[in-house]
Write a protein that holds these residues in place. Structure first.
Motif, PDB file in Angstrom:
ATOM      1  N   CYS A 190      -8.044  -2.025  -9.908  1.00 52.95           N
ATOM      2  CA  CYS A 190      -6.822  -2.496  -9.258  1.00 52.95           C
ATOM      3  C   CYS A 190      -6.225  -3.683 -10.002  1.00 52.95           C
ATOM      4  O   CYS A 190      -6.929  -4.596 -10.432  1.00 52.95           O
ATOM      5  CB  CYS A 190      -7.105  -2.891  -7.814  1.00 52.95           C
ATOM      6  N   ARG A 215       0.829  -1.218   0.000  1.00 52.63           N
ATOM      7  CA  ARG A 215       0.000   0.000   0.000  1.00 52.63           C
ATOM      8  C   ARG A 215       0.860   1.263   0.000  1.00 52.63           C
ATOM      9  O   ARG A 215       0.478   2.268  -0.594  1.00 52.63           O
ATOM     10  CB  ARG A 215      -1.029  -0.028   1.142  1.00 52.63           C
ATOM     11  N   LEU A 251      -6.607  -7.504  -1.606  1.00 57.34           N
ATOM     12  CA  LEU A 251      -5.724  -6.342  -1.573  1.00 57.34           C
ATOM     13  C   LEU A 251      -6.336  -5.167  -2.333  1.00 57.34           C
ATOM     14  O   LEU A 251      -6.118  -4.006  -1.978  1.00 57.34           O
ATOM     15  CB  LEU A 251      -4.356  -6.713  -2.176  1.00 57.34           C
ATOM     16  N   THR A 300      -6.999   2.859   0.730  1.00 55.59           N
ATOM     17  CA  THR A 300      -5.760   3.615   0.980  1.00 55.59           C
ATOM     18  C   THR A 300      -5.694   4.878   0.126  1.00 55.59           C
ATOM     19  O   THR A 300      -5.251   5.932   0.589  1.00 55.59           O
ATOM     20  CB  THR A 300      -4.534   2.728   0.671  1.00 55.59           C
ATOM     21  N   ILE A 306      -8.284  -2.956  -0.106  1.00 49.73           N
ATOM     22  CA  ILE A 306      -7.400  -2.200   0.792  1.00 49.73           C
ATOM     23  C   ILE A 306      -6.760  -1.023   0.063  1.00 49.73           C
ATOM     24  O   ILE A 306      -6.688   0.091   0.579  1.00 49.73           O
ATOM     25  CB  ILE A 306      -6.330  -3.149   1.377  1.00 49.73           C
ATOM     26  N   LEU A 307      -6.307  -1.274  -1.171  1.00 51.97           N
ATOM     27  CA  LEU A 307      -5.656  -0.198  -1.926  1.00 51.97           C
ATOM     28  C   LEU A 307      -6.657   0.888  -2.299  1.00 51.97           C
ATOM     29  O   LEU A 307      -6.347   2.083  -2.246  1.00 51.97           O
ATOM     30  CB  LEU A 307      -4.969  -0.765  -3.175  1.00 51.97           C
TER      31      LEU A 307
END
Ligand SMILES: [Zn+2]
Lengths: 170, 410
Positions: free
Chosen positions: B63, B36, B76, B83, B79-80
């Protein structure tokens, strides 16, 4: 599942004047391992491995298009119909190969290999596709076009694919 | 309209343009950065490039990452997205092995063309570097081969690629010094790219003297394992003009065509075609039709090719139709694809010199082409007056292959 095995020394990475991340430059790292355990079904491939224990090599044949697949394909991708099992003699011809000078150690059978070892793509007599496996021969002896045959192994092996490999035809 | 012609008639005013680009320097190990952290760095670089202060007007995220295993994290993408402050805009994750980044761009192309959104941030990263031992890295990559039939016998991707090159050598007389030319040239080009991981000044003899890994490939024929991230903001031209001050001052670079082909997972199932990549031929054919290209060697000015191993570039220049099959080795050794040659390739340094954090690789290739078409590459690697560029990216042994084409429009 996750095991933290150690903590590395804290490091401060370099940052010039005016670094917007100056407050975030101390770095901590852990070493850890992740372990997972599975029950792995061989599904419709199972009979291939069961017969391998009896020193028989099975491929699949599609009745509609006649294609003989080794490794087997329970479903013919050309015709989308179930195939049936056929036995091959185990003799074949090397179509291409590579000599690997390191072992990935993917399982105990592979970790036990001495390097270099030969990964061969073999056109088994009667098959339409190439079967990849270890060719137990001196790397210098291996050529495209050489005749080989399956050697069956009396266990124990970890993964049943290691109940066989190729050796040069006498 | 046939399936293959899809896209040929799409409205020109929705053709995606490149608004801005950003990437981290690729590195063997970024001990100071998680996935991240890397992604944030690349996107902040993109904002600076586009002259934008935030992402609030961006309508969609996309993503691009390949491996839950390398990143030690499932989901992920969520999460990104969080972020980067993209919540609550819609998102999607795209995964296609080594082709992930290029497939992500291709997906974004369709999202913009369809009218689903006018702007989409394509962001990708991977931590393939020294966070794992090289043995663990080889095991994880082997896990993307067919488990019971390829991985369990001790197969590795290096071995599969090597077997293909062995067949190419047998059929066409291709030689190790020809693919060593690629290993030396791409690492030399990396020296002209400040974001490249491992520039090296090598002779062909240096490459031929490096230790054997999987015959015929030696250590210096193999590409890098990298930590890194890259991002591209795509949009309609109207959106780009309205939101990016920098866009208005640069030549417009449009993402004009995309193609994708597939092949069997296992190399042996491709018999009797063992020397070349059918999926790459199909992807090239589709993209050339969409871009109206008939003679690619003359009509393409610069290209980023998927040099996962040096010899793969020889196969690629054949499958992309730059030279006939069997002539790739001689053409490469003759300098046709060097800086100053007819069609410079891998000016960034390629996977061999710039590096290859998987989810970021295809995006970084597109960034190099954008820089070349804008005329903003380092002068030592800038191709003069480059107007059309191509990226070639694949998964596995070209199990999925993607070709994207970009053009300068002024
Ligand atoms: Zn059939």
């Amino acid at each position: 599942m996750a095991e933290v095995t150690s903590r590395k020394d804290i490091q401060t990475v370099s940052s010039g004047d005016g670094d917007p991340w100056a407050a975030f430059r101390q770095i901590e790292r852990l070493t850890l391992s992740l372990t997972q355990h599975y029950t792995h079904t061989l599904g419709k491939y199972s009979r291939f491995f069961i017969e391998l224990e009896q020193k028989r090599f099975l491929a699949t044949r599609c009745e509609s298009c006649g294609r003989v697949c080794a490794p087997p394909r329970p479903l013919c991708p050309n015709c989308l119909q179930p195939t049936h099992w056929v036995e091959l003699t185990g003799a074949g011809t090397v179509e291409t190969y590579s000599v690997l000078h390191f072992s990935p150690g993917s399982n105990a059978d592979v970790a036990a290999l001495t390097t270099p070892y030969v990964l061969a793509y073999v056109l088994l007599d009667g098959a339409s596709t190439l079967f990849p496996h270890l060719l137990r021969a001196e790397p210098e002896q291996v050529t495209i076009g050489m005749r080989v045959r399956i050697a069956y192994v009396d266990g124990p092996v970890e993964h049943p694919i290691h109940l066989m490999h190729f050796i040069p035809m006498e | 309209m046939s399936r293959r012609d899809a896209g040929a008639d799409t409205a020109v005013n929705r053709l995606p343009v490149i608004v801005g680009v950003g990437m981290t320097k690729f590195a063997a190990e970024r001990l100071d950065a998680s996935a991240r952290d890397l992604m944030a760095e690349a996107v902040l670089a993109l904002l600076a490039d586009a002259g934008m202060s935030d992402l609030k007007a961006v309508q969609h995220g996309l993503c691009s990452y390949e491996s839950d295993h390398f990143n030690k994290q499932m989901t992920l993408a969520a999460i990104l997205h969080d972020t980067l402050g993209l919540i609550p805009t819609p998102t999607v994750r795209v995964e296609g092995g080594g082709a992930t980044g290029a497939l992500a761009l291709r997906t974004a192309w369709a999202y913009v063309q369809s009218g689903l959104c006018d702007s989409i941030l394509v962001y990708g990263c991977e931590t393939n570097g020294r966070g794992v031992s090289s043995q663990t890295a080889n095991q994880l990559f082997a896990l993307s081969a067919d488990f019971d039939w390829e991985m369990m016998i001790g197969g590795t991707y290096t071995g599969f690629y090597a077997a293909m090159m062995r067949a190419h050598m047998h059929r066409y007389g291709t030689t190790p010094d020809q693919f060593a030319h690629v290993a030396a040239r791409n690492r030399r080009n990396a020296g002209f790219n400040p974001l490249a991981q491992k520039p090296m000044d090598l002779t062909i003899d240096d490459v031929l003297a490096s230790r054997m890994v999987a015959d015929p490939y030696r250590l210096l024929d193999c590409s890098l394992l990298s930590d890194g991230a890259a991002a591209v903001l795509l949009a309609t031209e109207d959106w780009a003009r309205a939101h990016s001050p920098r866009f208005r001052t640069r030549p417009t670079v449009a993402y004009v065509a995309t193609g994708c082909g597939t092949d069997t997972m296992r190399l042996g199932d491709r018999y009797p075609e063992m020397t070349n990549f059918r999926a790459k031929q199909a992807a090239a054919e589709q993209s050339y039709r969409m871009a109206g290209i008939r003679t690619p060697l003359e009509e393409i000015d610069v290209a980023e090719l998927y040099d996962s191993y040096s010899g793969v570039e020889i196969q690629a220049v054949e499958d992309l139709g730059f030279v006939p099959h069997g002539q790739g080795g001689a053409a490469i050794a003759g300098g046709l694809f060097d800086l100053g040659g007819a069609l410079p390739v891998n000016t960034s340094g390629g996977l061999l010199g710039r590096g290859a954090p998987v989810g970021a690789t295809g995006i970084a290739q597109a960034i190099e082409i954008a820089l070349q078409l804008w005329g903003e590459a380092d002068s030592r690697r800038q191709v003069p007056n480059a107007r059309r560029g191509l990226t070639d990216t694949h998964a596995g042994i070209a199990t999925i292959s993607v070709v994207n084409i970009f053009e300068r429009r002024d």
